[in-house]
Enzyme design. Structure first.
Site, short mmCIF file in Angstrom:
data_model
loop_
_atom_site.label_atom_id
_atom_site.label_comp_id
_atom_site.label_asym_id
_atom_site.label_seq_id
_atom_site.Cartn_x
_atom_site.Cartn_y
_atom_site.Cartn_z
N CYS A 137 15.20 9.27 -50.15
CA CYS A 137 14.45 10.48 -49.79
C CYS A 137 13.55 10.89 -50.95
O CYS A 137 13.98 11.52 -51.91
CB CYS A 137 15.39 11.63 -49.43
SG CYS A 137 14.49 13.11 -48.91
N CYS B 258 13.38 14.66 -51.71
CA CYS B 258 14.54 15.17 -52.46
C CYS B 258 14.54 14.67 -53.91
O CYS B 258 14.92 15.42 -54.81
CB CYS B 258 15.84 14.79 -51.76
SG CYS B 258 16.08 15.65 -50.17
#
Length: 177
Positions: free
Chosen positions: A131, A134
């Site tokens: 991700c 993130c």
């Protein structure tokens, strides 16, 4: 099971992974809590039983009970957040990104250990889970709080090697089953 016993489970064709586990265990750019929290969070993120057991054993005398639980919590919370936020990033319809997540994430605000150590562990787990949103969200406060690129890189390297070791051990177990 010890880290050496884990290394023994890694077949000779993946010797580099075994050597990297050893060198990262001796890494000095991170303190023990930062390093072993990364190892533990990464192991729980991948969830290969022998790897989790070996790293739990290796970290047990290096981390407090609070740090052990926080590293596990980093894997848990990022297991949810990485899927959710990666999906928002990948979707063409950006309307979903304007909606409140409505997912409980209280542990991020109060992890029970130094907040930046927790951010470091979340960065490693986010790399494992792929991700980018993130990774960026957790790397930014680290850099703002004085963490260096080599320190963040060490967390990424730990995540990468624990992930590789987990995959290799799981595939070796599948061949031997």
């Amino acid at each position: 099971m010890s880290l050496d016993a884990l290394r023994d489970l890694i077949p000779s064709y993946a010797r580099d992974i075994s050597l990297n586990l050893s060198s990262l265990a001796s890494e000095t750019v991170l303190n023990d809590q930062q390093k072993w929290g990364c190892f533990l969070a990464s192991a729980h993120a991948v969830a290969t039983v022998p790897v989790v057991r070996a790293i739990e054993a290796a970290a047990a005398d290096k981390l407090s009970t609070e740090a052990l639980n926080a590293a596990r919590a980093a894997a848990a919370i990022m297991g949810m957040n990485n899927i959710y936020y990666r999906s928002l990033h990948l979707m063409k319809n950006k309307e979903y990104g304007t909606l409140p997540a409505r997912l409980r994430m209280n542990v991020i605000a109060n992890p029970g250990v130094d907040k930046m150590d927790f951010e470091l562990w979340c960065t490693a787990v986010s790399a494992i889970n792929g991700c980018g949103a993130c990774i960026d969200a957790h790397e930014a406060p680290l850099r703002q709080h004085g963490y260096t690129a080599p320190q963040v890189q060490a967390a990424l390297r730990i995540g990468a090697v624990v992930h590789a070791a987990s995959r290799i051990v799981a595939s070796a177990e599948a061949l031997n089953a």
